[in-house]
Design a protein around this motif. Structure first.
Motif, PDB file in Angstrom:
ATOM      1  N   THR A 109     -42.775 -17.419 -62.530  1.00 49.05           N
ATOM      2  CA  THR A 109     -43.286 -17.092 -63.860  1.00 49.05           C
ATOM      3  C   THR A 109     -42.267 -17.486 -64.932  1.00 49.05           C
ATOM      4  O   THR A 109     -41.084 -17.236 -64.784  1.00 49.05           O
ATOM      5  N   GLY A 110     -42.766 -18.123 -65.953  1.00 47.67           N
ATOM      6  CA  GLY A 110     -41.892 -18.511 -67.063  1.00 47.67           C
ATOM      7  C   GLY A 110     -41.283 -19.892 -66.903  1.00 47.67           C
ATOM      8  O   GLY A 110     -40.641 -20.407 -67.813  1.00 47.67           O
ATOM      9  N   ALA A 111     -41.501 -20.515 -65.744  1.00 48.54           N
ATOM     10  CA  ALA A 111     -40.859 -21.809 -65.498  1.00 48.54           C
ATOM     11  C   ALA A 111     -41.596 -22.973 -66.167  1.00 48.54           C
ATOM     12  O   ALA A 111     -41.087 -24.090 -66.201  1.00 48.54           O
ATOM     13  N   GLY A 112     -42.789 -22.705 -66.696  1.00 51.88           N
ATOM     14  CA  GLY A 112     -43.471 -23.750 -67.464  1.00 51.88           C
ATOM     15  C   GLY A 112     -44.769 -24.267 -66.867  1.00 51.88           C
ATOM     16  O   GLY A 112     -45.224 -25.356 -67.226  1.00 51.88           O
ATOM     17  N   LYS A 113     -45.413 -23.503 -66.004  1.00 49.09           N
ATOM     18  CA  LYS A 113     -46.675 -23.974 -65.402  1.00 49.09           C
ATOM     19  C   LYS A 113     -47.769 -24.104 -66.460  1.00 49.09           C
ATOM     20  O   LYS A 113     -48.423 -25.137 -66.552  1.00 49.09           O
ATOM     21  N   THR A 114     -47.936 -23.028 -67.228  1.00 48.09           N
ATOM     22  CA  THR A 114     -49.003 -23.052 -68.228  1.00 48.09           C
ATOM     23  C   THR A 114     -48.690 -24.080 -69.315  1.00 48.09           C
ATOM     24  O   THR A 114     -49.578 -24.789 -69.793  1.00 48.09           O
ATOM     25  N   TYR A 115     -47.411 -24.172 -69.658  1.00 47.31           N
ATOM     26  CA  TYR A 115     -47.012 -25.172 -70.649  1.00 47.31           C
ATOM     27  C   TYR A 115     -47.376 -26.576 -70.149  1.00 47.31           C
ATOM     28  O   TYR A 115     -47.873 -27.413 -70.898  1.00 47.31           O
ATOM     29  N   THR A 116     -47.144 -26.806 -68.866  1.00 46.27           N
ATOM     30  CA  THR A 116     -47.452 -28.121 -68.301  1.00 46.27           C
ATOM     31  C   THR A 116     -48.960 -28.362 -68.231  1.00 46.27           C
ATOM     32  O   THR A 116     -49.449 -29.418 -68.595  1.00 46.27           O
TER      33      THR A 116
HETATM   34  P1  ADP Z   1     -45.505 -20.055 -66.672  1.00 46.67           P
HETATM   35  O1  ADP Z   1     -46.878 -20.411 -66.957  1.00 46.67           O
HETATM   36  O2  ADP Z   1     -44.925 -20.822 -65.554  1.00 46.67           O
HETATM   37  O3  ADP Z   1     -45.329 -18.590 -66.496  1.00 46.67           O
HETATM   38  P2  ADP Z   1     -45.059 -20.880 -69.357  1.00 46.67           P
HETATM   39  O4  ADP Z   1     -45.672 -22.208 -69.305  1.00 46.67           O
HETATM   40  O5  ADP Z   1     -45.843 -19.807 -69.977  1.00 46.67           O
HETATM   41  O6  ADP Z   1     -44.599 -20.438 -67.936  1.00 46.67           O
HETATM   42  O7  ADP Z   1     -43.661 -21.069 -70.083  1.00 46.67           O
HETATM   43  C1  ADP Z   1     -42.894 -19.978 -70.561  1.00 46.67           C
HETATM   44  C2  ADP Z   1     -42.350 -20.338 -71.948  1.00 46.67           C
HETATM   45  O8  ADP Z   1     -41.504 -21.471 -71.866  1.00 46.67           O
HETATM   46  C3  ADP Z   1     -43.451 -20.696 -72.921  1.00 46.67           C
HETATM   47  O9  ADP Z   1     -43.122 -20.123 -74.180  1.00 46.67           O
HETATM   48  C4  ADP Z   1     -43.377 -22.193 -72.989  1.00 46.67           C
HETATM   49  O10 ADP Z   1     -43.779 -22.656 -74.251  1.00 46.67           O
HETATM   50  C5  ADP Z   1     -41.933 -22.500 -72.719  1.00 46.67           C
HETATM   51  N1  ADP Z   1     -41.794 -23.783 -71.992  1.00 46.67           N
HETATM   52  C6  ADP Z   1     -42.029 -23.985 -70.686  1.00 46.67           C
HETATM   53  N2  ADP Z   1     -41.762 -25.262 -70.334  1.00 46.67           N
HETATM   54  C7  ADP Z   1     -41.364 -25.882 -71.458  1.00 46.67           C
HETATM   55  C8  ADP Z   1     -40.944 -27.212 -71.754  1.00 46.67           C
HETATM   56  N3  ADP Z   1     -40.931 -28.187 -70.833  1.00 46.67           N
HETATM   57  N4  ADP Z   1     -40.605 -27.505 -73.015  1.00 46.67           N
HETATM   58  C9  ADP Z   1     -40.651 -26.554 -73.969  1.00 46.67           C
HETATM   59  N5  ADP Z   1     -41.032 -25.296 -73.765  1.00 46.67           N
HETATM   60  C10 ADP Z   1     -41.379 -24.930 -72.517  1.00 46.67           C
END
Ligand code: ADP
Ligand code: MG
Length: 790
Positions: A109-116
């Motif tokens: 969690t927080g590693a950027g899955k949803t962002y990706t």
């Molecule tokens: P997950 O879905 O894996 O829990 P998120 O995608 O929600 O994680 O990412 C957590 C936070 O980090 C979000 O605020 C997101 O915008 C930021 N973030 C993640 N990956 C990146 C990236 N490659 N560049 C900029 N911001 C990122």
């Protein structure tokens, strides 16, 4: 790799090609990157982890401190653009050729899955794989005019083994009354109860995506559902039918874009209640996912444990097996997360070993198949009938044959050359008959070559044939001599229906005191190959010259105006076209010009409304984003302060509650406005079509009028037969397209195009509008030519 080509189509079925699951790693950017512990290979395809002994000790007994992972690519500091190119582009492109594809984001969690996957919905530049995939699909459809391709989308969320529809058309109330179930049938796997939305354009698909995201956030607050604890599957369904109707094959495919629940191990540290339940479900489903994928890669295994959990079951036909699969593992770059990072990388390297065998989902359109067979059967029957009549056989029965008949056939040798000879003979018979008919006619009539204009016009001057080549004054007495109508007489009762070209010509001839009478009754002797004139006496002809008779079949053009009846004498030099066009608009073109203007003002009004609606939508979208931000802030605050729980129900403060209500309300507004916009767009398109039609009509009529008024000698006008070559195509296409387009038009068109999808969409809509205009032009021209031929 074996490639099999299917008929004349360009689909290939790959057989025996095994492909590996592609595994990529994306490292979340950080200022605190653990340089000493994480090292990338020079080729950007490997990643080495070094753990200091003291950190490692006490966690496990194993003393290993160094690991090296070989992957298909390591993305660090990579833009969303690059990530899409590397990870998704191929999968999406192959989906249009019929291959199912799945892209999954895995990680803590927080590693950027949803962002990706989804990216920042408020920022076009930072949009993720989902919106980009939709754009690519629609762009590729544009590039394949030979196929009718439909796109549908659905958005499924799996939370604690329950299914939720993120695009439910009903207000979002959580699990629906009739719970959704996963169903398998020969066509594949689908979720019964999940709404699947047909989207005809990129924009509609985006809109659904935004709605789904809003629903995801609303649910995470109202149902105390942690969105990082659920799996989300956005599916794009593609179905491509060839526009060649005889092609009975079609292809279907699915692109699954999966944002998995956080992979961190939670169960250990004394969690209880809700958190423990979530952790158990996630751990289970992720490990079932791994088991299923590994089993799929093992060619010796015939049982794959898909049904163990909802995630693998729902993805059954899109995991490993016959589809393109990409796993993207999101990791942190910080030392503090190294344990989880290590675990994620292990998962990735295990997945990379799995092989799949992509194959096309090809289907047959039963309806088209039956139609094709019927057509073939009819053709064969016709051929048989010809064959029989040539052989002087009648009433041959083509029912299934009995044994004697079959034996008889076997004793004969019929080959293709014999059949060809039969057709050759048939041709000879036909051409003999044609010659006989012609010589019979020659004995009775004087034949003039159809292309001999001088001869025709001479004959016409004598009044023997009318403009259409119809005989004048047939002996049945109905053709002429029924009274004289003065040339200035008004055309009959005004009727709304269009007048054909031929009728225009006839009435023009009358108005201008032409010397040729119009046939009273339409005699069905049309000019086919040669003009035929009866060898009649001169005296009859002269009598007829002064006669003219209105026939009920002549209907005036709607654009006919009384003003044009007495046309002033023709000037020696024709006026410039722009000047003449003004005259035309006041005269014969007045009615159509009025309709044209009216349609244009309606169109402009609709465009203005659409532009206003677009502005409102953008404002709502901005407010939705702000509210989402605020909600997330509230939530993180709550999580920091410790949550209040009361018998499993979470208590949230009023501020957060109000924000949720606001977001819900905004979503409703967004939907309503968007619906309005869509309706307006449809209306605009329709109006645009009408305006284009009117414009083309106006210009074509003008062209005819201009040529007739200033160029074509009157006697030549008479000689011209319907469909003659001076009519269409006098105005270049470029002028058709630009005429009447004032600046306001262009400005509102531009505004119309500057929609939320960003600048990329301009060229998209531009291209589309141009194709449509061209299409309209061709259609009008064809219609016109048809009218002339009548
Ligand atoms: P997950 O879905 O894996 O829990 P998120 O995608 O929600 O994680 O990412 C957590 C936070 O980090 C979000 O605020 C997101 O915008 C930021 N973030 C993640 N990956 C990146 C990236 N490659 N560049 C900029 N911001 C990122
Ligand atoms: Mg997430």
């Amino acid at each position: 790799m074996m490639r099999r080509k299917n008929g004349n189509k360009h689909y290939f079925t790959r057989m025996g090609t095994r492909k590996k699951v592609l595994a990529f790693v994306r490292v979340k950017p950080t200022d605190d990157f653990a340089h000493e512990m994480i090292k990338y290979g020079d080729d950007n395809k490997s990643i080495d982890i070094h753990l200091k002994k003291d950190i490692r000790r006490g966690v496990v007994n194993n003393q290993q401190t160094d690991w090296s992972f070989k992957l298909d690519g390591v993305l660090h500091n990579a833009s969303q653009d690059l990530v899409y190119e590397t990870v998704a582009k191929n999968v999406v492109s192959q989906a249009l050729d019929g291959y199912n594809g799945t892209i999954m984001c895995y990680g803590q969690t927080g590693a950027g899955k949803t962002y990706t996957m989804t990216g920042a919905t408020e920022n076009y530049k930072h949009r993720g794989i989902l919106p980009r995939a939709l754009q690519q699909v629609f762009r590729m459809i544009e590039e394949r005019p030979t196929h009718a391709i439909t796109v549908r989308v659905s958005y499924l969320e799996i939370y604690n083994e329950s299914l939720f529809d993120l695009l439910s058309t009903l207000p979002y109330v959580g699990p629906s009354v009739t719970p959704m179930t996963i169903v398998e049938n020969p066509q594949g796997v689908f979720v019964k109860g999940l709404s699947v939305h047909l989207t005809s354009q990129e924009e509609d698909a985006f809109s659904l995506l935004f709605e789904g995201e809003a629903n995801r956030i609303i649910a995470s607050h109202t149902m105390n559902k942690n969105s990082s604890r659920s799996h989300c599957i956005f599916t794009i369904y593609v179905e491509a039918h060839s526009r060649t109707l005889s092609d009975e094959k079609y292809i279907t495919s699915k692109i699954n874009l999966v944002d998995l629940a956080g992979s961190e191990r939670l169960g250990k540290s004394g969690s209880e209640g809700r958190v423990l339940k979530e952790a158990t479900y996630i751990n289970k489903s992720l490990s079932f996912l791994e088991q299923a994928i590994i089993a799929l890669g093992d060619q010796k295994r015939d049982h794959i444990p898909f049904r163990q959990c909802k995630l693998t079951h729902a993805l059954k036909d899109s995991l490993g097996g016959n589809c393109n699969m990409v796993l993207l593992t999101n990791i942190y770059g910080e030392a503090a997360q190294l344990e989880e990072t290590l675990s994620s990388l292990r998962f990735a390297s295990r997945m990379k070993l799995v092989t799949t065998e992509p194959a096309i989902n090809e289907k047959y359109d039963a309806e088209r198949m039956v139609k094709n067979l019927e057509k073939e059967l009819a053709l064969l029957k016709q051929e048989l009938a010809i064959h029989d009549s040539l052989a002087n056989r009648t009433l041959v029965n083509y029912d299934p044959m009995d044994e004697i008949q079959i034996a008889e056939i076997n004793s004969q040798i019929i080959n293709l050359r014999q059949i060809q000879e039969v057709f050759n003979q048939f041709r000879v018979v036909l051409s003999q008959q044609e010659q006989e008919v012609e010589s019979a006619l020659r004995r009775k009539y004087t034949l003039i070559d159809k292309n001999d204009f001088a001869a025709i016009s001479a004959v016409q001057k004598a009044g023997i044939v009318d403009v259409e080549g119809h005989l004048v004054g047939e002996p049945d007495g109905q053709g002429f001599g029924l009274g004289v109508t003065p040339f200035s007489a008004k055309p009959g009762k005004k009727s709304k229906s269009k007048k054909t070209f031929r009728e225009q010509l006839s009435s023009l001839a009358r108005k201008e005191g032409a010397s040729s009478p119009v046939s009273g009754k339409e005699l069905d002797v049309s000019m086919s190959k040669t003009q035929m004139t009866p060898s009649s006496k001169e005296g009859d002809v002269k009598d007829m010259i002064m006669r003219e008779r209105e026939t009920s079949s002549i209907e005036p053009l709607p654009s006919d105006s009384p003003k044009e009846e007495l046309r002033p004498p023709r000037p020696s030099t024709p006026p410039p076209k722009p000047v003449a066009f003004e005259d035309f608009k006041n005269e014969r073109g007045s009615e159509i010009n009025r309709i044209f203007k009216e349609n244009k003002s309606i169109l402009n009004e609709r465009r203005k409304r659409a532009s206003e609606t677009t502005q409102r939508i953008n404002a709502i979208k901005r407010e939705m984003d702000v509210t989402k931000e605020a909600l997330n802030f509230q939530k993180s605050l709550r999580e920091k302060q410790g949550e209040y729980e009361n018998k499993g129900l979470m208590i949230i403060d009023e501020e957060e509650f109000l924000l949720i209500l606001k977001l819900k309300d905004l979503k409703k507004q967004y939907r309503t406005e968007y619906q309005d916009l869509r309706d307006l767009r449809a209306e605009i398109q329709y109006c645009q079509h009408l305006v284009d039609q009117c414009r083309h009509r106006l210009l074509t009529e003008f062209d005819i009028w201009y040529n007739e008024s200033f160029f074509i000698p009157e006697d030549l006008q008479m000689a011209l037969k319907p469909g003659g070559n001076i009519r269409p195509g006098m105005v270049p296409v470029s002028r058709l397209m630009s005429l009447g387009e004032d600046d306001q038009d262009k400005f509102s068109q531009l505004q119309q195009m500057l929609l939320p999808e960003g600048p990329d969409s301009i060229s998209f809509y531009n291209a589309k509008a141009k194709t449509e205009q061209k299409h309209n032009y061709l259609k009008t021209m064809m219609g016109l030519q048809q009218a002339h031929r009548k």
